[in-house]
Every structure is written in C-alpha cells, then in structure tokens.
Design a protein around this motif. Structure first.
Motif, short mmCIF file in Angstrom:
data_model
loop_
_atom_site.label_atom_id
_atom_site.label_comp_id
_atom_site.label_asym_id
_atom_site.label_seq_id
_atom_site.Cartn_x
_atom_site.Cartn_y
_atom_site.Cartn_z
N UNK A 90 0.81 -1.22 0.00
CA UNK A 90 0.00 0.00 0.00
C UNK A 90 0.85 1.27 0.00
N UNK A 91 1.66 1.43 -1.02
CA UNK A 91 2.54 2.59 -1.16
C UNK A 91 1.71 3.79 -1.64
N UNK A 92 1.81 4.93 -0.96
CA UNK A 92 1.09 6.12 -1.41
C UNK A 92 1.55 6.59 -2.80
N UNK A 116 -2.96 -0.23 8.83
CA UNK A 116 -4.19 0.58 8.85
C UNK A 116 -3.83 2.03 8.61
N UNK A 117 -4.60 2.67 7.76
CA UNK A 117 -4.39 4.08 7.45
C UNK A 117 -3.59 4.31 6.18
N UNK A 118 -2.95 3.27 5.66
CA UNK A 118 -2.24 3.41 4.38
C UNK A 118 -3.28 3.41 3.26
N UNK A 119 -2.93 3.90 2.06
CA UNK A 119 -3.90 3.95 0.96
C UNK A 119 -4.49 2.57 0.66
N UNK A 120 -5.80 2.50 0.69
CA UNK A 120 -6.50 1.23 0.49
C UNK A 120 -6.85 0.56 1.80
N UNK A 129 3.48 3.85 9.83
CA UNK A 129 4.11 2.88 8.93
C UNK A 129 5.21 3.57 8.15
N UNK A 130 6.05 2.75 7.52
CA UNK A 130 7.16 3.26 6.73
C UNK A 130 7.07 2.74 5.30
N UNK A 142 14.55 3.55 4.96
CA UNK A 142 13.28 4.26 5.06
C UNK A 142 13.23 5.37 4.01
N UNK A 143 12.23 5.33 3.18
CA UNK A 143 12.01 6.34 2.15
C UNK A 143 11.12 7.46 2.69
#
Length: 147
Positions: A90-92, A116-120, A129-130, A142-143
C-alpha cells in the motif's frame, strides 16, 4: 471576429492540459487477487492521483514480488510495476511519483504487511508505517515515515 475565435481555441487548449498531464503518467501494472477489497481500494487511490492502472487478477501475487526482486519480508497483498520499479503493498501515490522523479538505483518501494491508514487500508485508526526503498540485494532504507 478573429479575437473570439482565438479565445475559444485558447480556452480549449487550457482545458485539455489536465488530460495531457494525466496521460503523461506511466501505467502501473498491478498483480492482485480477485477478491481482495483493499487491493481494489489501492487501485482507486492510484487512479485518483493521476495514474493509469492495468490491474491483473492472479492466483499468487507473491510470485510477482519474487520475480521483481522484492524479498518476502517486505511482502504485502499485491505487487505493482512501474517505470522499471517494483511497488509492493500500500505505497502512497505521492511516494511513487517521487520515486519516478528521483530515479534512485533500487528495486522499488515497499510497505510491508497491510498497515491501517495506508492507501487502500483507510479506516477508524491510523497506524504509523514506513515506505521502504528496497535496493539490490534486498537491503532497505526508510524512504518516508507516516505517523
């Protein structure tokens, strides 16, 4: 008579700019299972952020993660491919756009598991999350961090 025609042509050109900008985004290929609802929501997130998505339902998305060189420890429920990079989980969309702009030497980006809370994965709670930049050999850094 010439001026109103020129104005109409200019307005038409300006109105088409958003369409041209959207068309300029590369296509993201997404490999997911047919029944996964959060994968469908992530695809909607990408489309809402200007990406064209070619989603393919497959029996085992992890086969694509392995094929694209993302170690299983960074795995999630779907894998994507864009601009020569793997996109795991679930990368933004904003991080994908940054990746494509900066073009670092890497395999791609990953958001391990399904936070939870990441896109999707939007819902009543927002877990930190990272987004990881996965390099050749499986090392990651970490990006971007999300609270």
């Amino acid at each position: 008579m010439f001026l109103p025609t020129l104005r109409r042509a200019g307005c038409a050109a300006l109105l088409s700019l958003p369409l041209l900008a959207a068309a300029a985004q590369p296509v993201i290929e997404v490999y997911k299972t047919e029944m996964c609802g959060c994968c469908k929501e992530w695809v909607k997130h990408l489309e809402a952020n200007g990406f064209q998505v070619k989603a393919q339902n497959v029996a085992n998305p992890s086969d694509y993660r392995e094929k694209f060189g993302i170690p299983s420890e960074y795995g999630s429920c779907h894998t994507g491919r864009v601009g020569g990079y793997a996109i795991e989980g679930h990368v933004p969309a904003s991080d994908i756009k940054r990746l494509l702009k900066e073009k670092p030497k890497a395999r791609g980006l990953a958001v391990p598991a399904m936070p939870m809370g990441s896109p999707g994965m939007e819902g009543p709670r927002q877990d930190p999350y990272e987004v990881l930049l996965v390099k050749d050999g499986g090392k990651a850094s970490v990006y971007k961090r999300y609270p």
